[in-house]
Enzyme design. Structure first.
Site, PDB file in Angstrom:
ATOM      1  N   LEU A 114      14.970   1.975  -6.749  1.00  0.00           N
ATOM      2  CA  LEU A 114      15.211   0.966  -7.784  1.00  0.00           C
ATOM      3  C   LEU A 114      13.874   0.429  -8.314  1.00  0.00           C
ATOM      4  O   LEU A 114      13.639   0.430  -9.515  1.00  0.00           O
ATOM      5  CB  LEU A 114      16.052  -0.180  -7.198  1.00  0.00           C
ATOM      6  CG  LEU A 114      16.384  -1.343  -8.135  1.00  0.00           C
ATOM      7  CD1 LEU A 114      17.336  -0.908  -9.244  1.00  0.00           C
ATOM      8  CD2 LEU A 114      17.030  -2.507  -7.349  1.00  0.00           C
ATOM      9  N   GLY A 330      -3.459 -16.007  23.869  1.00  0.00           N
ATOM     10  CA  GLY A 330      -4.418 -15.029  23.340  1.00  0.00           C
ATOM     11  C   GLY A 330      -3.911 -13.602  23.494  1.00  0.00           C
ATOM     12  O   GLY A 330      -4.162 -12.748  22.630  1.00  0.00           O
ATOM     13  N   GLU A 353      14.572  -5.600  -0.374  1.00  0.00           N
ATOM     14  CA  GLU A 353      15.953  -5.791  -0.863  1.00  0.00           C
ATOM     15  C   GLU A 353      16.092  -7.165  -1.535  1.00  0.00           C
ATOM     16  O   GLU A 353      17.116  -7.834  -1.420  1.00  0.00           O
ATOM     17  CB  GLU A 353      16.980  -5.551   0.248  1.00  0.00           C
ATOM     18  CG  GLU A 353      16.953  -4.089   0.691  1.00  0.00           C
ATOM     19  CD  GLU A 353      18.237  -3.544   1.232  1.00  0.00           C
ATOM     20  OE1 GLU A 353      19.307  -4.096   0.930  1.00  0.00           O
ATOM     21  OE2 GLU A 353      18.165  -2.554   1.968  1.00  0.00           O
TER      22      GLU A 353
HETATM   23  C1  LIG Z   1       7.546  -1.809   2.680  1.00  0.00           C
HETATM   24  C2  LIG Z   1       8.424  -1.889   1.470  1.00  0.00           C
HETATM   25  C3  LIG Z   1       9.529  -1.066   1.360  1.00  0.00           C
HETATM   26  C4  LIG Z   1      10.321  -1.110   0.218  1.00  0.00           C
HETATM   27  N1  LIG Z   1      11.378  -0.226   0.087  1.00  0.00           N
HETATM   28  C5  LIG Z   1      12.012  -0.143  -1.119  1.00  0.00           C
HETATM   29  C6  LIG Z   1      12.958   0.919  -1.358  1.00  0.00           C
HETATM   30  O1  LIG Z   1      13.248   1.742  -0.481  1.00  0.00           O
HETATM   31  N2  LIG Z   1      13.525   1.008  -2.588  1.00  0.00           N
HETATM   32  C7  LIG Z   1      13.232   0.134  -3.592  1.00  0.00           C
HETATM   33  O2  LIG Z   1      13.787   0.272  -4.688  1.00  0.00           O
HETATM   34  N3  LIG Z   1      12.348  -0.894  -3.397  1.00  0.00           N
HETATM   35  C8  LIG Z   1      11.738  -1.033  -2.189  1.00  0.00           C
HETATM   36  N4  LIG Z   1      10.800  -2.042  -1.975  1.00  0.00           N
HETATM   37  C9  LIG Z   1      10.503  -2.960  -3.083  1.00  0.00           C
HETATM   38  C10 LIG Z   1      10.901  -4.392  -2.821  1.00  0.00           C
HETATM   39  O3  LIG Z   1      12.290  -4.535  -2.927  1.00  0.00           O
HETATM   40  C11 LIG Z   1      10.107  -5.261  -3.807  1.00  0.00           C
HETATM   41  O4  LIG Z   1       8.755  -5.287  -3.349  1.00  0.00           O
HETATM   42  C12 LIG Z   1      10.647  -6.668  -3.920  1.00  0.00           C
HETATM   43  O5  LIG Z   1      11.903  -6.659  -4.550  1.00  0.00           O
HETATM   44  C13 LIG Z   1       9.698  -7.592  -4.682  1.00  0.00           C
HETATM   45  O6  LIG Z   1       9.232  -7.019  -5.876  1.00  0.00           O
HETATM   46  P1  LIG Z   1       7.653  -7.051  -6.176  1.00  0.00           P
HETATM   47  O7  LIG Z   1       6.964  -6.505  -4.985  1.00  0.00           O
HETATM   48  O8  LIG Z   1       7.436  -6.382  -7.478  1.00  0.00           O
HETATM   49  O9  LIG Z   1       7.292  -8.581  -6.279  1.00  0.00           O
HETATM   50  P2  LIG Z   1       7.410  -9.525  -7.574  1.00  0.00           P
HETATM   51  O10 LIG Z   1       8.745  -9.357  -8.197  1.00  0.00           O
HETATM   52  O11 LIG Z   1       6.198  -9.310  -8.411  1.00  0.00           O
HETATM   53  O12 LIG Z   1       7.321 -10.955  -6.897  1.00  0.00           O
HETATM   54  C14 LIG Z   1       6.108 -11.598  -6.531  1.00  0.00           C
HETATM   55  C15 LIG Z   1       6.446 -13.023  -6.068  1.00  0.00           C
HETATM   56  O13 LIG Z   1       7.044 -13.749  -7.129  1.00  0.00           O
HETATM   57  C16 LIG Z   1       8.282 -14.298  -6.711  1.00  0.00           C
HETATM   58  N5  LIG Z   1       9.223 -14.321  -7.831  1.00  0.00           N
HETATM   59  C17 LIG Z   1       9.469 -13.333  -8.735  1.00  0.00           C
HETATM   60  N6  LIG Z   1      10.426 -13.739  -9.617  1.00  0.00           N
HETATM   61  C18 LIG Z   1      10.781 -14.999  -9.245  1.00  0.00           C
HETATM   62  C19 LIG Z   1      11.711 -15.964  -9.748  1.00  0.00           C
HETATM   63  N7  LIG Z   1      12.500 -15.697 -10.798  1.00  0.00           N
HETATM   64  N8  LIG Z   1      11.809 -17.167  -9.121  1.00  0.00           N
HETATM   65  C20 LIG Z   1      11.026 -17.441  -8.050  1.00  0.00           C
HETATM   66  N9  LIG Z   1      10.134 -16.574  -7.507  1.00  0.00           N
HETATM   67  C21 LIG Z   1      10.020 -15.377  -8.109  1.00  0.00           C
HETATM   68  C22 LIG Z   1       8.767 -13.353  -5.608  1.00  0.00           C
HETATM   69  O14 LIG Z   1       9.715 -13.975  -4.756  1.00  0.00           O
HETATM   70  C23 LIG Z   1       7.449 -13.042  -4.900  1.00  0.00           C
HETATM   71  O15 LIG Z   1       7.133 -14.076  -4.007  1.00  0.00           O
HETATM   72  C24 LIG Z   1      10.028  -2.046  -0.813  1.00  0.00           C
HETATM   73  C25 LIG Z   1       8.922  -2.887  -0.681  1.00  0.00           C
HETATM   74  C26 LIG Z   1       8.111  -2.810   0.430  1.00  0.00           C
HETATM   75  C27 LIG Z   1       6.901  -3.698   0.514  1.00  0.00           C
END
Ligand SMILES: Cc1cc2nc3c(=O)[nH]c(=O)nc-3n(C[C@H](O)[C@H](O)[C@H](O)COP(=O)(O)OP(=O)(O)OC[C@H]3O[C@@H](n4cnc5c(N)ncnc54)[C@H](O)[C@@H]3O)c2cc1C
Length: 369
Positions: A114, A330, A353
């Site tokens: 996604l 520690g 997720e």
């Molecule tokens: C190890 C790992 C495995 C993953 N596995 C998968 C996978 O298998 N498939 C897949 O599709 N994705 C996967 N992901 C993606 C994951 O779901 C996303 O990283 C997550 O949804 C956050 O998106 P972003 O990293 O772009 O952060 P951003 O969306 O850029 O968010 C950055 C910060 O802003 C905050 N924020 C953003 N919008 C708002 C709002 N409207 N109100 C308040 N706060 C907000 C967020 O909470 C966060 O603190 C994975 C991520 C990691 C790190």
């Protein structure tokens, strides 16, 4: 009985490799083999497609017990459910037969694609495109952060089929690792779950037959969100398992470690910490199991419960694992003991997720009546 049997398998066949998998950042192959041998790698697949037919609560218990010893390994059953649930929820009978049978047999894992580099919390802002071409679709784009990418055979990919319609212009497809034009980025260098490969998936003119579309055109985003309602509960399960592992370790440690001439577990300050950890864990477990029951029944308040369970259990796991490090002093801060790994692993459950901020948005929009 299920918990006992998964626990003994996890302790015998997965726990011995957990520190090594973390240290070397390598895929837990031993865990995959043990889980496939025990028919525990994709327990959610219904019996009619050759699976174990576990319900949502049984699936939670399996993930919880694997995560108790190795969070990275628990992503095998969890992401197999995440990747294949779109097919189960919305796919044609033909797609179900074609892809769920090899998954159940251990012949191919499933990933879920996604997120993109510029579309995380705002997943509907994705750019990956699928363009109709004769009897097929041609996919182009980059998916980011894909768990088990490169290891999985099958990928549920969400892509834009009609850019005018935003979330209603997104469709879901099954893409195979062997499809021409599919490739993977280097593994991400992460804080935790180091044994679970997270990579980019590149789709470069990937041509697939039209019957690989999951459900109708334009329903992919709705399927992706419906999937998360069910699978956020598996992330809650993972958080519970990690927290239980840390609490169990800390409980044993405070009985052995002596300061001021007695076990540190005799001090009330330490006892109160353990009491709080156990209380938070049990509250998180009850909420998660209540959510799992709703997932199984398909209740109307599942969206709230799935988000609440994931958010609450992951916050609890972060607190409990941090306190476990504290209780080891520690020593807890070193890799000679497992609790620092558990603390690093717990962090991801607050992020993927949907971050816990996003879970709060979901809950606020779906408050219980
Ligand atoms: C190890 C790992 C495995 C993953 N596995 C998968 C996978 O298998 N498939 C897949 O599709 N994705 C996967 N992901 C993606 C994951 O779901 C996303 O990283 C997550 O949804 C956050 O998106 P972003 O990293 O772009 O952060 P951003 O969306 O850029 O968010 C950055 C910060 O802003 C905050 N924020 C953003 N919008 C708002 C709002 N409207 N109100 C308040 N706060 C907000 C967020 O909470 C966060 O603190 C994975 C991520 C990691 C790190």
């Amino acid at each position: 009985m299920l918990r006992e049997s998964v626990r003994s398998l996890a302790e015998a066949k997965i726990a011995p490799f957990a520190a090594d998998v973390d240290e070397e950042g390598r895929f837990p192959q031993e865990a995959l083999e043990a889980l496939v041998a025990g028919d525990l790698h994709a327990v959610h697949v219904p019996e009619s497609y050759g699976g174990a037919g576990a319900d949502a609560l049984a699936t939670v218990i399996v993930i919880e017990e694997v995560a108790r010893v190795c969070a990275s390994s628990s992503l095998i059953p969890a992401v197999n459910k995440l990747g294949s649930l779109p097919v189960l929820l919305s796919g044609s009978e033909e797609l179900k037969k074609r892809y769920l049978a090899p998954l159940a047999q251990g012949d191919g894992m499933f990933s879920y694609c996604l997120s993109e580099p510029d579309a995380g919390s705002d997943a509907a802002g994705m750019k990956t495109k699928a363009v109709r071409d004769g009897d097929g679709y041609v996919l182009n784009g980059v998916k980011r952060w894909i768990t088990n990418a490169g290891v999985s055979e099958y990928y549920t990919v969400m892509a834009v089929t009609d850019p005018e319609k935003r979330s209603r212009g997104i469709s879901a497809f099954v893409v195979e690792k062997s499809d021409e034009g599919v490739s993977f980025g280097a593994p991400e260098k992460k804080l935790g779950i180091k044994g679970s490969p997270t990579r980019e998936v590149y789709l470069d003119n990937v041509r697939i037959p039209a019957d690989r579309m999951i459900g109708e055109e334009g329903t992919g985003f709705a399927t992706a969100m419906k999937t998360l309602d069910h699978t956020r509960i598996t992330i809650a399960a993972q958080a519970l398992g990690i927290a239980q592992g840390a609490l169990d370790y800390a409980k044993g440690y405070v009985r052995e470690r002596k300061q001021f001439g007695k076990p540190i577990g005799d001090f009330q300050g330490v006892q109160f910490m353990l009491a709080d950890m156990a209380m938070k864990l049990e509250a998180a477990r009850q909420l998660t199991y209540a959510a799992a029951a709703r997932s199984e029944r398909g209740d109307g308040d599942l969206t709230f419960f799935g988000a609440a369970a994931k958010c609450y259990a992951s916050d609890a796991a972060m607190e409990i694992t941090t306190d476990a490090v504290q209780l080891l002093g520690g020593y807890g801060y070193t890799r000679d003991y497992p609790v620092e790994r558990m603390m690093r692993d717990a962090k991801i459950t607050q992020i993927y997720e949907g971050t816990n901020q996003v879970q709060r948005i979901v809950m606020a929009r779906n408050l219980p009546k």
